[in-house]
Design a protein around this motif. Sequence first.
Motif, PDB file in Angstrom:
ATOM      1  N   ASP A 340     -54.263  41.055 -31.593  1.00  0.00           N
ATOM      2  CA  ASP A 340     -54.196  41.810 -30.344  1.00  0.00           C
ATOM      3  C   ASP A 340     -52.790  41.881 -29.756  1.00  0.00           C
ATOM      4  OD1 ASP A 340     -56.891  42.271 -30.520  1.00  0.00           O
ATOM      5  OD2 ASP A 340     -57.457  40.641 -29.162  1.00  0.00           O
ATOM      6  N   ASN A 341     -51.954  40.867 -30.015  1.00  0.00           N
ATOM      7  CA  ASN A 341     -50.628  40.875 -29.396  1.00  0.00           C
ATOM      8  C   ASN A 341     -49.540  41.483 -30.286  1.00  0.00           C
ATOM      9  OD1 ASN A 341     -50.335  38.809 -31.232  1.00  0.00           O
ATOM     10  ND2 ASN A 341     -50.477  37.183 -29.699  1.00  0.00           N
ATOM     11  N   VAL A 342     -49.921  42.106 -31.401  1.00  0.00           N
ATOM     12  CA  VAL A 342     -48.973  42.822 -32.255  1.00  0.00           C
ATOM     13  C   VAL A 342     -49.431  44.271 -32.378  1.00  0.00           C
ATOM     14  CG1 VAL A 342     -47.976  43.026 -34.564  1.00  0.00           C
ATOM     15  CG2 VAL A 342     -48.315  40.762 -33.557  1.00  0.00           C
ATOM     16  N   ALA A 343     -48.562  45.197 -32.014  1.00  0.00           N
ATOM     17  CA  ALA A 343     -48.865  46.625 -32.116  1.00  0.00           C
ATOM     18  C   ALA A 343     -48.186  47.200 -33.357  1.00  0.00           C
ATOM     19  CB  ALA A 343     -48.383  47.352 -30.874  1.00  0.00           C
ATOM     20  N   VAL A 344     -48.863  48.120 -34.029  1.00  0.00           N
ATOM     21  CA  VAL A 344     -48.303  48.732 -35.230  1.00  0.00           C
ATOM     22  C   VAL A 344     -48.470  50.245 -35.185  1.00  0.00           C
ATOM     23  CG1 VAL A 344     -48.866  46.677 -36.597  1.00  0.00           C
ATOM     24  CG2 VAL A 344     -50.397  48.652 -36.662  1.00  0.00           C
ATOM     25  N   ARG A 345     -47.579  50.918 -35.899  1.00  0.00           N
ATOM     26  CA  ARG A 345     -47.722  52.342 -36.195  1.00  0.00           C
ATOM     27  C   ARG A 345     -47.399  52.539 -37.666  1.00  0.00           C
ATOM     28  NH1 ARG A 345     -43.944  56.031 -32.862  1.00  0.00           N
ATOM     29  NH2 ARG A 345     -45.116  57.634 -34.024  1.00  0.00           N
ATOM     30  N   ILE A 346     -48.018  53.539 -38.278  1.00  0.00           N
ATOM     31  CA  ILE A 346     -47.686  53.947 -39.645  1.00  0.00           C
ATOM     32  C   ILE A 346     -47.241  55.396 -39.542  1.00  0.00           C
ATOM     33  CG2 ILE A 346     -48.437  53.964 -42.041  1.00  0.00           C
ATOM     34  CD1 ILE A 346     -48.895  51.275 -40.673  1.00  0.00           C
ATOM     35  N   ILE A 347     -45.981  55.683 -39.922  1.00  0.00           N
ATOM     36  CA  ILE A 347     -45.437  57.023 -39.701  1.00  0.00           C
ATOM     37  C   ILE A 347     -44.924  57.646 -41.000  1.00  0.00           C
ATOM     38  CG2 ILE A 347     -44.771  56.457 -37.335  1.00  0.00           C
ATOM     39  CD1 ILE A 347     -41.834  56.347 -38.360  1.00  0.00           C
ATOM     40  N   ASP A 348     -44.841  58.973 -40.992  1.00  0.00           N
ATOM     41  CA  ASP A 348     -44.255  59.676 -42.129  1.00  0.00           C
ATOM     42  C   ASP A 348     -42.761  59.868 -41.895  1.00  0.00           C
ATOM     43  OD1 ASP A 348     -43.985  61.786 -40.313  1.00  0.00           O
ATOM     44  OD2 ASP A 348     -45.731  62.876 -41.067  1.00  0.00           O
ATOM     45  N   ALA A 350     -41.144  62.291 -40.897  1.00  0.00           N
ATOM     46  CA  ALA A 350     -40.837  63.064 -39.695  1.00  0.00           C
ATOM     47  C   ALA A 350     -41.104  62.276 -38.416  1.00  0.00           C
ATOM     48  CB  ALA A 350     -41.643  64.361 -39.687  1.00  0.00           C
ATOM     49  N   GLY A 351     -41.599  61.026 -38.564  1.00  0.00           N
ATOM     50  CA  GLY A 351     -41.880  60.200 -37.403  1.00  0.00           C
ATOM     51  C   GLY A 351     -43.256  60.381 -36.814  1.00  0.00           C
ATOM     52  N   ASN A 352     -44.131  61.108 -37.523  1.00  0.00           N
ATOM     53  CA  ASN A 352     -45.491  61.337 -37.044  1.00  0.00           C
ATOM     54  C   ASN A 352     -46.444  60.286 -37.597  1.00  0.00           C
ATOM     55  OD1 ASN A 352     -44.739  63.836 -35.765  1.00  0.00           O
ATOM     56  ND2 ASN A 352     -44.711  64.765 -37.808  1.00  0.00           N
ATOM     57  N   ASP A 353     -47.427  59.908 -36.797  1.00  0.00           N
ATOM     58  CA  ASP A 353     -48.428  58.950 -37.264  1.00  0.00           C
ATOM     59  C   ASP A 353     -49.241  59.564 -38.394  1.00  0.00           C
ATOM     60  OD1 ASP A 353     -48.003  56.767 -35.351  1.00  0.00           O
ATOM     61  OD2 ASP A 353     -48.696  58.194 -33.854  1.00  0.00           O
ATOM     62  N   VAL A 354     -49.505  58.769 -39.428  1.00  0.00           N
ATOM     63  CA  VAL A 354     -50.279  59.254 -40.566  1.00  0.00           C
ATOM     64  C   VAL A 354     -51.748  58.883 -40.383  1.00  0.00           C
ATOM     65  CG1 VAL A 354     -48.279  59.034 -42.084  1.00  0.00           C
ATOM     66  CG2 VAL A 354     -49.936  57.167 -41.964  1.00  0.00           C
ATOM     67  N   ASP A 355     -52.605  59.526 -41.140  1.00  0.00           N
ATOM     68  CA  ASP A 355     -54.033  59.245 -41.088  1.00  0.00           C
ATOM     69  C   ASP A 355     -54.343  57.946 -41.825  1.00  0.00           C
ATOM     70  OD1 ASP A 355     -54.519  61.606 -39.712  1.00  0.00           O
ATOM     71  OD2 ASP A 355     -54.804  62.759 -41.568  1.00  0.00           O
ATOM     72  N   PHE A 356     -55.519  57.401 -41.538  1.00  0.00           N
ATOM     73  CA  PHE A 356     -55.991  56.228 -42.271  1.00  0.00           C
ATOM     74  C   PHE A 356     -55.998  56.533 -43.767  1.00  0.00           C
ATOM     75  CE2 PHE A 356     -58.050  55.298 -38.127  1.00  0.00           C
ATOM     76  CZ  PHE A 356     -57.515  54.023 -37.930  1.00  0.00           C
ATOM     77  N   GLU A 361     -44.367  54.489 -43.267  1.00  0.00           N
ATOM     78  CA  GLU A 361     -43.535  53.328 -42.927  1.00  0.00           C
ATOM     79  C   GLU A 361     -44.193  52.518 -41.818  1.00  0.00           C
ATOM     80  OE1 GLU A 361     -39.040  52.036 -41.426  1.00  0.00           O
ATOM     81  OE2 GLU A 361     -39.606  54.159 -41.493  1.00  0.00           O
ATOM     82  N   LEU A 362     -44.175  51.201 -41.974  1.00  0.00           N
ATOM     83  CA  LEU A 362     -44.735  50.285 -40.985  1.00  0.00           C
ATOM     84  C   LEU A 362     -43.739  50.073 -39.847  1.00  0.00           C
ATOM     85  CD1 LEU A 362     -46.848  48.149 -40.051  1.00  0.00           C
ATOM     86  CD2 LEU A 362     -45.607  46.492 -41.484  1.00  0.00           C
ATOM     87  N   LEU A 363     -44.200  50.308 -38.621  1.00  0.00           N
ATOM     88  CA  LEU A 363     -43.446  50.010 -37.407  1.00  0.00           C
ATOM     89  C   LEU A 363     -44.211  48.940 -36.641  1.00  0.00           C
ATOM     90  CD1 LEU A 363     -42.157  52.735 -38.240  1.00  0.00           C
ATOM     91  CD2 LEU A 363     -42.202  53.409 -35.823  1.00  0.00           C
ATOM     92  N   VAL A 364     -43.499  47.954 -36.095  1.00  0.00           N
ATOM     93  CA  VAL A 364     -44.171  46.885 -35.351  1.00  0.00           C
ATOM     94  C   VAL A 364     -43.424  46.595 -34.050  1.00  0.00           C
ATOM     95  CG1 VAL A 364     -45.101  45.768 -37.421  1.00  0.00           C
ATOM     96  CG2 VAL A 364     -42.895  45.032 -36.519  1.00  0.00           C
ATOM     97  N   ARG A 365     -44.147  46.037 -33.108  1.00  0.00           N
ATOM     98  CA  ARG A 365     -43.551  45.503 -31.885  1.00  0.00           C
ATOM     99  C   ARG A 365     -44.580  44.570 -31.249  1.00  0.00           C
ATOM    100  NH1 ARG A 365     -43.635  50.702 -27.713  1.00  0.00           N
ATOM    101  NH2 ARG A 365     -45.865  50.666 -27.235  1.00  0.00           N
ATOM    102  N   ARG A 366     -44.139  43.823 -30.299  1.00  0.00           N
ATOM    103  CA  ARG A 366     -45.047  42.970 -29.551  1.00  0.00           C
ATOM    104  C   ARG A 366     -45.819  43.827 -28.547  1.00  0.00           C
ATOM    105  NH1 ARG A 366     -46.820  37.962 -30.955  1.00  0.00           N
ATOM    106  NH2 ARG A 366     -47.521  36.803 -29.134  1.00  0.00           N
TER     107      ARG A 366
END
Length: 537
Positions: A340-348, A350-356, A361-366
């Motif tokens: 719960d305390n780690v947020a992620v995004r997966i982007i292409d 172009a910087g857009n979120d990809v589908d499941f 590319e893995l992006l992370v932050r607290r």
Amino acid sequence: MTTKSVYSRFVETAERRGEAPFLHVLEETAGIYGISAGDISYAEMRRRVEDWRKRFADAGYGAGHRIGLLLQNRPVFIEIWLALNALGASVVPINPDLRLAELEYLAEHSEMILAIVLPERQAEMKAAVANAGLPVPVLTPDSPLSPALTPVLQDYVPDTATECALLYTSGTTGRPKGCILSNEYYLHSGDWYAQTGGHISLRRDCERMLTPLPVFHMNAMAVSVPAMITLGGCMIMLDRFHPRSWWESVRKSGATIVHYLGVMPSMLMGMEPSPDDINHNVRFGFGAGVDKKLHAVFEERYGFPLIEAWACTESGSGGVICAYEEPRKVGTSCFGRPCDNVAVRIIDDAGNDVDFGMPGELLVRRAGDNPRYGFFSGYLKNQQATDEIWQGGWLHTGDIVLQDQDGSLHFVDRKKNVIRRSGENIAAVEVESILNRHPEIKISAAVAAPDEVRGDEVAVFLILDGVKGDAAKAEEIVSWALDQMAYYKVPGWIAFTDELPLTSTQKILRGQLKDLMTATFKVSGFIDTRHLKGRRV
């Protein structure tokens, strides 16, 4: 815990644990290092730390200083690290495989004002600081301390934001970058491991953690050691991974936890099966990169789970993701779901979120108000690179992953131009910059070649200047390179060529280089120099 530094947390635990073991040195390790075998208690380690602390303080060392340490996985590394941490000083752990050119850069870039090294490396380190034009004393642990070259920061009280260590990690566009790691980074890592639970539940005052991983890397220094300090456990540090004696070390040490990298399970599965394969006290292994074809069969054969995790030096445990609970999805390169305390995004691209189910590319932050909590503090002298990796408020990892519908993350590949050999990240550009110093090399291009045992191997294309390229010349170049860079960075495959895929500005076209490598292997165009690679004293 509310402690402000690694040292103060150690003191709290030492007061509670007293004569309980903090470190255990196996006889095999003691023989290799020429030190005493057996337990070093919390109380004894505290006495050693306080002795070093007084010596450093008397010599004028403290807040604002960096001290280089080339001491391998020896107890004295931890003694000096904790003593300097008590004074608000930072350490620069030095990989003992680094050679002259690399040591020059590290000493100059880090601005260390003292280096404490093994006696057999003193002459080389002295040459490195001299070549860099630095007045840095180079001492051994048994030498009297030289007075500090610069004064300490006045009226400075170390806290969680104070720099604890400067760890160097291979970059993708040049020289290694110095990651500034704070006390917060280390303390949070210990807390994370102590509190996560599930398959990696740590028990208070009884765990024995064995690691063959080096303390100049994040895993051992920032995960294993803080975890044992936080929970009052015992560390067993090997000099390195020895496949043939591994299980003997596990049994003799009484290890309840082992840390690993992907190459280790592969090597251990190549050993002859034995009824003693399950004769140990290990509850789990913690690491990354196990071959998905071997994951399940390893666990069945040896009787404990390999818990895959993801982190990098920049993320620390602030952004760690771990398969500590079911379903672990063994055999799918799964490294768990973000808590719960780690947020992620997966982007292409172009910087857009990809589908499941789609790679990106893995992006992370607290999660929450402090997105960088537990992460590195930045790259030394490189604000541009720091801003780039944190673009948009997310740490851009450079790792390609895909995510299931249930949130499980699976490792796919590396976006970065990094050669990953036996757990070591090697920047192709760094290898090239050193090879290009050779008087007979006009231009070099390094690329990752697949290797069944080590993941990647360093392959290079060389354009020579007026000399013939053959097997003898390849061996000559490798011999020269072994004096200039860490052995694992040295080419394991060499191909001589008259031209390389370049841009109009003479930059290497990395994508085409990989195609050229594949084609060259097909026609047996590489000279195999892997047998020449090996650690040097």
